[in-house]
Design a protein around this motif. Structure first.
Motif, short mmCIF file in Angstrom:
data_model
loop_
_atom_site.label_atom_id
_atom_site.label_comp_id
_atom_site.label_asym_id
_atom_site.label_seq_id
_atom_site.Cartn_x
_atom_site.Cartn_y
_atom_site.Cartn_z
N PHE A 1 13.33 3.55 2.23
CA PHE A 1 12.94 2.32 1.56
C PHE A 1 12.03 2.69 0.40
O PHE A 1 10.92 3.19 0.62
CB PHE A 1 12.21 1.37 2.51
CG PHE A 1 13.07 0.73 3.56
CD1 PHE A 1 14.44 0.95 3.60
CD2 PHE A 1 12.51 -0.10 4.51
CE1 PHE A 1 15.24 0.36 4.56
CE2 PHE A 1 13.30 -0.70 5.49
CZ PHE A 1 14.67 -0.46 5.51
N CYS A 2 12.50 2.43 -0.82
CA CYS A 2 11.74 2.81 -2.01
C CYS A 2 11.17 1.57 -2.69
O CYS A 2 11.83 0.54 -2.76
CB CYS A 2 12.64 3.56 -3.00
SG CYS A 2 13.55 4.96 -2.29
N ASP B 1 0.86 -1.19 0.00
CA ASP B 1 0.00 0.00 0.00
C ASP B 1 0.89 1.23 0.00
O ASP B 1 1.78 1.36 0.84
CB ASP B 1 -0.91 -0.01 1.24
CG ASP B 1 -1.85 1.19 1.29
OD1 ASP B 1 -2.00 1.88 0.27
OD2 ASP B 1 -2.44 1.44 2.36
N ILE B 2 0.66 2.14 -0.95
CA ILE B 2 1.48 3.36 -1.02
C ILE B 2 0.62 4.61 -0.86
O ILE B 2 1.03 5.71 -1.22
CB ILE B 2 2.28 3.45 -2.34
CG1 ILE B 2 1.34 3.36 -3.56
CG2 ILE B 2 3.34 2.38 -2.39
CD1 ILE B 2 2.06 3.56 -4.88
N ASN B 3 -0.57 4.44 -0.28
CA ASN B 3 -1.42 5.60 -0.01
C ASN B 3 -0.98 6.23 1.31
O ASN B 3 -1.16 5.64 2.37
CB ASN B 3 -2.89 5.16 0.08
CG ASN B 3 -3.83 6.34 0.27
OD1 ASN B 3 -3.41 7.46 0.52
ND2 ASN B 3 -5.12 6.09 0.16
N THR C 1 8.62 9.47 1.18
CA THR C 1 7.61 10.22 0.42
C THR C 1 6.24 10.10 1.06
O THR C 1 5.51 11.08 1.18
CB THR C 1 7.55 9.70 -1.02
OG1 THR C 1 8.83 9.86 -1.64
CG2 THR C 1 6.51 10.47 -1.83
N MET C 2 5.87 8.88 1.49
CA MET C 2 4.55 8.67 2.07
C MET C 2 4.38 9.42 3.39
O MET C 2 3.27 9.71 3.81
CB MET C 2 4.30 7.17 2.27
CG MET C 2 4.05 6.42 0.98
SD MET C 2 3.49 4.73 1.23
CE MET C 2 4.98 3.92 1.82
N SER C 3 5.50 9.74 4.05
CA SER C 3 5.42 10.44 5.33
C SER C 3 5.64 11.93 5.17
O SER C 3 5.94 12.62 6.14
CB SER C 3 6.46 9.87 6.30
OG SER C 3 7.78 10.16 5.84
N SER C 4 5.50 12.44 3.92
CA SER C 4 5.72 13.87 3.64
C SER C 4 7.12 14.31 4.05
O SER C 4 7.32 15.36 4.67
CB SER C 4 4.66 14.73 4.36
OG SER C 4 3.37 14.39 3.93
#
Length: 372
Positions: free
Chosen positions: A91-92, A44-46, A100-103
């Motif tokens: 971790f990409c 999940d990348i949302n 990125t997901m955590s802003s």
């Protein structure tokens, strides 16, 4: 120079050497838990699904897989570890990353521990060590509170033991295997005899498949792969560092995520009108079809993660074959499409025209229809 001074210098050099050797180089890894034997998988990348609240965070979108048969064919298990500086990592995977997901707030700490590593992260002042679920003989998900499952090893992905492979979707009547993949990393084919294709056009009853030129399939490019056999270990691919772009028009699409669990729902409904999945026609030839078997859809409703599908017009045929363009068929399909009478069960079976519908949920024109 005094012996005590020499001893101090030697000690400092030893510590420096240990820290230097403990640092991970940027690269693609499988990340495996020491206690459970399960591998990390970004499902999940949302970013909305990873909010920190009440001192905790739901990490259920990062799954862990036990069987390497699953890991080897899952692009979600391919993790690119990237140094951010100041001892922090990212971790990409799946076209995104934890940072990125955590802003841009969640830098990962990777701490050496007995020949392996412990992983932790901090967001909104809250630090959590990343641990696997309880040891068992089944798949699980990432947690942040079990001491016994907090240790991980980083296994560089190569073309031998820690390989990535393609599991074919179909075998045509002439014995050729084909599969699809939608990956968030560049890759090249390692096993001889493989080839990657994109779809340059699709309409009516046909589609045009063209081979990708060059050695590398760019990240985020959904493709069809001609495989050697049904065994993923004979259809190996290798992730490649870089950011190549695909310049040609491609009618194929894909989704990175297909997950529906508490707090992590990231799915795309399969639209029987505007989507087709790789399959076979009644002659056993390669085709894109509107009526896939239930095992080709997640929970019998949604697109599978990391697989390619074909985007079509509502007027196109239910079965499209390679270069199978016929004007008569196109006209016939357009005429049928205007009536919009096709109805499907949730398992993808078309309901015969005129049949009495039993109570339940059906699909018509790509939308759910409830019969009471």
């Amino acid at each position: 120079m005094k012996k005590s001074t020499i001893s101090i210098i030697m000690f400092l050099l030893s510590v420096w050497a240990q820290n230097a050797s403990a640092q991970l180089a940027d690269g693609f890894y499988h990340i495996k838990n020491v206690a459970t034997g399960r591998y990390l998988s970004i499902n999940d990348i949302n970013p909305d699904n990873y909010k920190v609240s009440s001192g905790d965070v739901n990490m259920g979108g990062i799954r862990t897989y036990l069987s390497y048969d699953t890991v080897a064919v899952s692009p979600s298990c391919v993790i690119f570890v990237k140094r951010l500086g100041n001892g922090k990592y990212d971790f990409c995977g799946q076209g995104s990353s934890l940072y990125t997901m955590s802003s841009d707030r969640f830098g990962v700490d990777i701490i050496p521990y007995g020949g392996a590593y412990k992983i932790s992260g901090t967001a909104k002042g809250i630090t959590k060590r990343l641990s696997d679920g309880s040891p068992s003989n089944k798949d699980s998900w990432l947690m942040n509170r079990l001491d016994e499952t907090q240790t991980w090893v980083f296994l560089p992905i190569d073309a031998s033991k820690e390989y990535v492979g393609i599991r074919p979707d179909v075998r045509t009547a002439d014995g050729t295997y084909y599969g699809t993949i939608y990956a968030g990393f560049n890759f090249r084919m390692v096993s001889e005899g493989m080839a990657a294709f994109y779809v340059s056009n699709a309409e009516g009853t046909g589609f045009t498949m063209k081979q990708i030129e060059g050695d590398v399939v760019p990240a985020g490019t959904p493709v069809i792969i001609r495989c050697n056999s049904a065994k993923p270990e004979e259809n190996k691919i290798e992730p490649v560092i870089g950011g190549n772009a695909f310049a040609n028009a491609n009618w194929l699409s894909g989704v990175y995520c297909s997950l529906s669990v508490a707090g992590h729902r990231n799915t795309t409904l399969f639209d029987f009108v505007t989507m087709r999945i790789l399959g076979l026609n009644d002659k056993g030839e390669l085709a894109f079809i509107a009526n896939p078997s239930v095992d080709r859809l997640y929970k019998e409703l949604f697109l599978m993660a990391n697989k390619a599908y074909l985007r079509v017009n509502p007027s196109d045929a239910e079965v499209l074959t390679i270069d199978g363009y016929t004007s008569d068929a196109i006209n016939k399909v357009e005429a049928e499409a205007k009536e919009s009478t096709s109805i499907y069960t949730l398992t993808g079976n078309r309901v015969p025209n005129g049949a009495v519908l039993r109570p339940g949920v059906y699909i018509q024109n790509g939308k759910k229809r409830l019969i009471k």
